[in-house]
Design an enzyme around this catalytic site. Structure first.
Site, PDB file in Angstrom:
ATOM      1  NE  ARG A  51      -3.739  -2.453   0.565  1.00 33.48           N
ATOM      2  CZ  ARG A  51      -4.480  -3.042  -0.364  1.00 33.48           C
ATOM      3  NH1 ARG A  51      -4.281  -2.796  -1.652  1.00 33.48           N
ATOM      4  NH2 ARG A  51      -5.422  -3.890  -0.014  1.00 33.48           N
ATOM      5  CG  HIS A 165      -6.718  -9.751 -10.776  1.00 37.98           C
ATOM      6  ND1 HIS A 165      -6.904  -9.609  -9.421  1.00 37.98           N
ATOM      7  CD2 HIS A 165      -7.948  -9.655 -11.340  1.00 37.98           C
ATOM      8  CE1 HIS A 165      -8.203  -9.440  -9.176  1.00 37.98           C
ATOM      9  NE2 HIS A 165      -8.857  -9.462 -10.320  1.00 37.98           N
ATOM     10  CG  HIS A 218      -5.586 -14.020  -6.867  1.00 35.67           C
ATOM     11  ND1 HIS A 218      -6.334 -13.985  -8.004  1.00 35.67           N
ATOM     12  CD2 HIS A 218      -5.199 -12.739  -6.636  1.00 35.67           C
ATOM     13  CE1 HIS A 218      -6.395 -12.742  -8.433  1.00 35.67           C
ATOM     14  NE2 HIS A 218      -5.709 -11.969  -7.627  1.00 35.67           N
ATOM     15  CG  ASP A 290      -4.490 -11.259  -2.921  1.00 31.93           C
ATOM     16  OD1 ASP A 290      -3.927 -10.148  -2.938  1.00 31.93           O
ATOM     17  OD2 ASP A 290      -5.571 -11.479  -3.490  1.00 31.93           O
TER      18      ASP A 290
HETATM   19 ZN    ZN Z   1      -5.635  -9.996  -7.651  1.00 28.79          ZN
END
Ligand code: ZN
Length: 402
Positions: A51, A165, A218, A290
């Site tokens: 972040r 993703h 993921h 994640d």
């Molecule tokens: Zn993702």
């Protein structure tokens, strides 16, 4: 005081890593008398969100790396949904300067695939290539097939991995948890498994065409496992990761609480079984957390209103050891391969002098209140676990001790 030098040292040579930890670094660390210790290579998580820069009220590189060390991780790859997005070397340097100053463990940043992850034009991939571990637009799927084709061609020419993703926005239909029994029974809008595997299917065709080294982030559905299994059998350069929550939880265990909300969502029991089968037969290459911290406020709005994302670094090994290794679902050797060797091998990351020491067979509980991460939301909160990190050493430096 028990002589911790008697601890079992996990072997790594046959996996292509010269893992010979310098145990003298543990000398000042107090170890308890009747405990059983095991020494593993430092874990490596190729999918974390720290972040910073841009969203440091959720997490910082300092707090994220301290959490990593406490979870036995000595290397992490940071996803690029930041402000500024690392889509040029100049933007990336904002992040790498903070890493140089604050990181407690090794941090390898991703660069974005597209500028600002907007999906409209490629990032400065050529200039970024030597500076990043791989390219990803994590948080979003690259919707435009032409854009992904161009990205894969470019990545192939640069010898870099695209870590995707996979999510087809046109198949989301307002969903926010798994489209299954729980969603129907509780009146929630579901996310279809198809939104994930359709895009994996598209990308596999593009890999076949471009020869790009491709990694799927993921994965959560049984169809994704089968598509990747088939692509590997075909000889395509494809790897994938899944997360602890997809391996240990299914939608019958959901609660009306933001700590059960992430994207992709916790799926059905059948999906979970397929993922475990993928771990066993080598289709699933690695486990990534994640780790995606948010503020308490952002996670306090139930399943519908909370932000997507849970933290994972500090409880991943304890929950996986307890849920999968101790129970014999997979071997401890396989678990360590999934968490330490395989990610480094795929992403070309070092293991010099990195190791972690775990007390195994103890009784402990996941306590998010004690996390060093600023994010506290995890579906594993309160779970009884039988592993506790005693110490972590990164690059010959003690970075965590209990
Ligand atoms: Zn993702």
């Amino acid at each position: 005081m028990k002589n911790w030098k008697d601890a079992a040292v996990f072997k790594g040579k046959e996996r292509g890593f010269d893992f010979s930890p310098d145990l003298s670094l543990l000398s000042p660390v107090p170890f308890s008398e009747n405990a059983q210790y095991c020494i593993f290579p430092g874990f490596c998580d190729v999918h974390v969100h720290f972040r910073e820069p841009g969203l440091s009220y959720k997490e910082t590189i300092r707090t994220g790396t301290l959490a990593a060390a406490r979870g036995g991780y000595t290397a992490v790859c940071t996803m690029p949904n930041l402000d500024p997005f690392p889509d040029t070397p100049e933007h990336l340097s904002v992040q790498t300067e903070i890493i140089a100053r604050d990181a407690a463990v090794r941090v390898f940043p991703y660069g974005t695939i597209t500028r600002g992850e907007a999906g409209k034009e490629l990032s400065d991939m050529e200039a970024l290539a030597p500076l990043v571990c791989a390219f990803s637009d994590d948080g979003k799927g690259v919707q435009d097939t032409e854009m992904m084709r161009a990205a894969m061609k470019k990545a192939a020419s640069l010898g870099r991995i695209i870590a995707a993703h996979c999510e087809d926005d046109s198949l989301l239909r307002g969903g926010y948890i798994h489209d299954g029994e729980y969603a129907r029974a509780h009146g929630h809008a579901g996310i279809s498994p198809e939104s994930e595997w359709r895009q994996i299917e598209r990308d596999i065709a593009l890999v076949r065409e471009t020869g790009c080294a491709y990694h799927v982030c993921h994965i959560s559905t049984k169809e994704s496992v089968q598509l990747i299994r088939d692509a590997k059998a075909e000889g395509l350069d494809i790897t994938c990761e899944t997360g602890p929550h997809y391996l240990l939880l299914d939608d019958s265990m959901l609660e009306e609480d933001g700590r059960f909300k992430m994207n992709p969502p916790i799926r059905s029991a059948g999906d979970r079984e397929a993922l475990i089968e993928g771990l066993r037969d080598g289709t699933v290459d690695m486990i990534a957390t994640d780790h995606a911290p948010h503020s308490a406020q952002e996670k306090a709005k139930g399943l519908k209103g909370s932000a997507n994302g849970i933290v994972g670094l500090e409880c991943a090994f304890p929950v996986l050891y307890t849920g999968l290794a101790e129970t014999g679902v997979i071997s401890l050797e396989r678990l360590v391969e999934l968490m330490a060797y395989a990610p480094r091998k795929r992403f070309g990351l070092p293991l010099d002098g990195d190791f972690c020491v775990w007390e195994l067979g103890c009784r402990d509980r996941v306590d998010s209140g004690s996390f060093l991460s600023m994010g506290k939301a995890t579906p594993f909160d309160g779970m009884e676990v039988h592993a506790r990190c005693a110490a972590a050493v990164c690059g010959g430096k003690l970075v965590y001790q209990a």
